[in-house]
Design a protein around this motif. Sequence first.
Motif, mmCIF file in Angstrom:
data_model
loop_
_atom_site.group_PDB
_atom_site.id
_atom_site.type_symbol
_atom_site.label_atom_id
_atom_site.label_comp_id
_atom_site.label_asym_id
_atom_site.label_seq_id
_atom_site.Cartn_x
_atom_site.Cartn_y
_atom_site.Cartn_z
ATOM 1 N N LYS A 327 52.846 -2.766 40.739
ATOM 2 C CA LYS A 327 52.374 -4.004 41.021
ATOM 3 C C LYS A 327 52.380 -3.521 42.815
ATOM 4 C CE LYS A 327 54.283 -7.806 39.997
ATOM 5 N NZ LYS A 327 54.932 -9.464 40.509
ATOM 6 N N LEU A 328 50.987 -3.458 42.860
ATOM 7 C CA LEU A 328 49.891 -2.859 43.987
ATOM 8 C C LEU A 328 50.109 -4.309 45.377
ATOM 9 C CD1 LEU A 328 47.593 -0.863 42.719
ATOM 10 C CD2 LEU A 328 49.006 -0.036 43.264
ATOM 11 N N PHE A 329 49.816 -5.155 44.543
ATOM 12 C CA PHE A 329 49.616 -6.039 44.777
ATOM 13 C C PHE A 329 51.116 -7.616 45.155
ATOM 14 C CE2 PHE A 329 45.409 -4.725 45.078
ATOM 15 C CZ PHE A 329 44.439 -4.670 46.219
ATOM 16 N N LYS A 330 50.945 -7.932 46.351
ATOM 17 C CA LYS A 330 52.433 -9.315 46.202
ATOM 18 C C LYS A 330 51.154 -10.707 45.251
ATOM 19 C CE LYS A 330 51.753 -10.066 50.822
ATOM 20 N NZ LYS A 330 52.786 -9.614 52.256
ATOM 21 N N LYS A 331 52.215 -12.093 45.886
ATOM 22 C CA LYS A 331 51.556 -13.276 45.384
ATOM 23 C C LYS A 331 50.737 -13.739 46.651
ATOM 24 C CE LYS A 331 53.378 -13.960 41.106
ATOM 25 N NZ LYS A 331 54.359 -15.417 39.865
ATOM 26 N N VAL A 332 49.831 -14.376 46.526
ATOM 27 C CA VAL A 332 48.775 -15.028 48.326
ATOM 28 C C VAL A 332 48.349 -16.096 47.159
ATOM 29 C CG1 VAL A 332 49.082 -12.630 48.834
ATOM 30 C CG2 VAL A 332 47.173 -13.519 47.666
ATOM 31 N N LYS A 333 48.564 -17.373 48.139
ATOM 32 C CA LYS A 333 47.979 -18.309 47.652
ATOM 33 C C LYS A 333 46.576 -18.482 49.153
ATOM 34 C CE LYS A 333 51.123 -21.480 49.685
ATOM 35 N NZ LYS A 333 52.244 -22.970 48.808
ATOM 36 N N ASP A 334 45.930 -19.081 49.049
ATOM 37 C CA ASP A 334 44.602 -19.359 50.356
ATOM 38 C C ASP A 334 44.100 -17.846 51.609
ATOM 39 O OD1 ASP A 334 44.675 -22.209 49.522
ATOM 40 O OD2 ASP A 334 46.038 -22.333 51.017
ATOM 41 N N TYR A 335 44.075 -17.032 50.109
ATOM 42 C CA TYR A 335 43.519 -15.898 50.927
ATOM 43 C C TYR A 335 42.430 -15.456 51.962
ATOM 44 C CZ TYR A 335 42.318 -10.760 50.727
ATOM 45 O OH TYR A 335 41.612 -9.729 51.714
ATOM 46 N N ALA A 336 41.607 -16.809 51.227
ATOM 47 C CA ALA A 336 40.415 -16.928 51.282
ATOM 48 C C ALA A 336 40.490 -16.863 52.918
ATOM 49 C CB ALA A 336 39.138 -18.141 51.367
ATOM 50 N N ASP A 337 41.058 -18.169 52.911
ATOM 51 C CA ASP A 337 41.284 -18.333 54.875
ATOM 52 C C ASP A 337 41.597 -16.938 55.757
ATOM 53 O OD1 ASP A 337 41.115 -21.241 54.159
ATOM 54 O OD2 ASP A 337 42.916 -21.222 53.412
ATOM 55 N N ILE A 338 42.948 -16.004 54.965
ATOM 56 C CA ILE A 338 43.136 -15.101 56.253
ATOM 57 C C ILE A 338 42.338 -13.644 56.334
ATOM 58 C CG2 ILE A 338 45.070 -13.087 55.519
ATOM 59 C CD1 ILE A 338 46.784 -15.403 53.593
ATOM 60 N N HIS A 339 41.669 -13.719 54.815
ATOM 61 C CA HIS A 339 40.199 -13.166 54.640
ATOM 62 C C HIS A 339 39.018 -13.612 55.720
ATOM 63 C CE1 HIS A 339 35.922 -12.605 53.548
ATOM 64 N NE2 HIS A 339 36.694 -11.550 53.082
ATOM 65 N N TRP A 340 39.258 -14.669 56.352
ATOM 66 C CA TRP A 340 38.091 -15.558 56.842
ATOM 67 C C TRP A 340 38.896 -14.931 58.629
ATOM 68 C CZ3 TRP A 340 33.339 -16.347 57.727
ATOM 69 C CH2 TRP A 340 32.804 -16.618 59.048
ATOM 70 N N GLY A 341 40.068 -15.046 58.430
ATOM 71 C CA GLY A 341 39.788 -14.711 60.344
ATOM 72 C C GLY A 341 40.604 -12.882 60.324
ATOM 73 N N TYR A 342 40.643 -12.451 59.415
ATOM 74 C CA TYR A 342 39.823 -10.873 59.239
ATOM 75 C C TYR A 342 38.695 -10.463 59.528
ATOM 76 C CZ TYR A 342 44.810 -9.450 59.370
ATOM 77 O OH TYR A 342 45.891 -8.848 59.415
ATOM 78 N N TYR A 343 38.388 -11.315 59.087
ATOM 79 C CA TYR A 343 36.318 -11.569 58.979
ATOM 80 C C TYR A 343 35.810 -11.182 60.216
ATOM 81 C CZ TYR A 343 30.987 -11.803 57.623
ATOM 82 O OH TYR A 343 30.097 -12.056 57.861
ATOM 83 N N GLN A 344 36.097 -12.111 61.134
ATOM 84 C CA GLN A 344 35.873 -12.726 62.059
ATOM 85 C C GLN A 344 36.180 -11.497 63.327
ATOM 86 O OE1 GLN A 344 33.584 -14.569 62.080
ATOM 87 N NE2 GLN A 344 34.096 -16.372 63.301
ATOM 88 N N ARG A 345 36.830 -10.240 62.670
ATOM 89 C CA ARG A 345 37.377 -9.464 64.192
ATOM 90 C C ARG A 345 36.846 -8.081 63.053
ATOM 91 N NH1 ARG A 345 43.737 -10.008 63.459
ATOM 92 N NH2 ARG A 345 43.659 -10.942 62.155
ATOM 93 N N GLY A 346 36.517 -7.927 62.638
ATOM 94 C CA GLY A 346 35.468 -7.308 61.604
ATOM 95 C C GLY A 346 36.111 -6.248 61.229
ATOM 96 N N MET A 347 37.237 -6.944 60.102
ATOM 97 C CA MET A 347 38.244 -6.141 59.627
ATOM 98 C C MET A 347 37.964 -6.538 58.221
ATOM 99 S SD MET A 347 41.328 -5.907 62.321
ATOM 100 C CE MET A 347 42.197 -5.734 61.866
ATOM 101 N N ARG A 348 38.852 -6.002 57.613
ATOM 102 C CA ARG A 348 38.965 -6.061 55.667
ATOM 103 C C ARG A 348 41.235 -6.750 55.875
ATOM 104 N NH1 ARG A 348 37.502 -2.616 50.974
ATOM 105 N NH2 ARG A 348 37.807 -4.936 49.933
ATOM 106 N N ALA A 349 40.879 -7.175 54.888
ATOM 107 C CA ALA A 349 42.326 -7.875 54.670
ATOM 108 C C ALA A 349 43.863 -7.574 53.695
ATOM 109 C CB ALA A 349 42.438 -10.101 55.106
#
Length: 355
Positions: A327-349
């Motif tokens: 298993k490469l990834f754990k369970k997550v929820k509302d990942y899109a919100d986490i992604h957006w915070g990193y996107y605003q910094r020019g980073m991947r999440a």
Amino acid sequence: MAGASVLPPAEVLLSKRVQEMALNGEQPPAPYVSRYDYDATEDDFSTVSEIPVIDLGILSSSKASSEEYEEELMKLKSALQSWGCFQAIGHGISSSFLDKIIQVAREFFEQPMEEKNKYSKTVVEFEGYGADPVPEEGQSLDWSDRLFLDVDPKDLQKFQFWPESPACFREVLKEYTEKTKMLTELTSKAMAKSLNLDENCFLNQFGERSILQARFNYYSKCQRPDLILGLKPHADGSGYTSILQDEVGLQVFNEDKWHTVPIVPHAILIVMGDQMEIITNGVFKSPVHRVLSNSERDRISVAMFYTPEKGKEIGPEEGLVDGERPKLFKKVKDYADIHWGYYQRGMRALHTAEA
């Protein structure tokens, strides 16, 4: 004036429209400069890449031979393992209707500013007409304007942001939403079957209240395409995204170089987002992509983001986890919100979801 607040340059610029600056012949301001590694060969629109083309008609037809079906299924799996995207044909949406989507998008953006501003957002809001919210300091701005709308489930629709002009805009978007829902069901089942999983497993992970969001993009002509991007490099935080485009300009990063996505008439480009990479335990790739600017022509695209329902936990399918592939990834929820915070910094999440 004493006591008057001074807005940061990015906020001032984002309260203006790129389209307006372009029409006025203004030089792109410094906060839009994002390219310090200009390579003319990467911007040669005449050299496009062979992004895999998948005939969804074969994968949804009872008339296809078993050989045809299996071959197309393997092509789909290979495309998503290597490219993370494919050009969908045989998707069941008529050419004339796809032309209509692009037409109403163009008609909207070609209207006077006062008409478009009826649906405008503030520089911190997401939904509505304008630019993306202000990024963190030091991040460049995109040479584009967009209209972003929540379209499904229906109770998320905010009609104050849905244009009444062109007159047919709302009805066309409602119809496209319903057709996209059918497309996502077909695509999700085909992707699952390509991995020898239950055909409904991805649909079940996305949930009964999975989300569709529409983004209409207008990329104005740009005097300095060597310095400025229409949309900065990023991977999507969605499950996956379907994209209509009327001109070349979109590029996908694969095998250490940028590849221009060709225009296949009336094909719909399907691009994996980070959440599909998580759900497939890294088998399917979520590709980094960007949009070039162009000094000679403008460009329209319509993206539909398909995302798991709010608050629903997603994680790697059990059938894709074994001794050889842990298993490469754990369970997550509302990942899109986490992604957006990193996107605003020019980073991947994506690293935030690693097991």
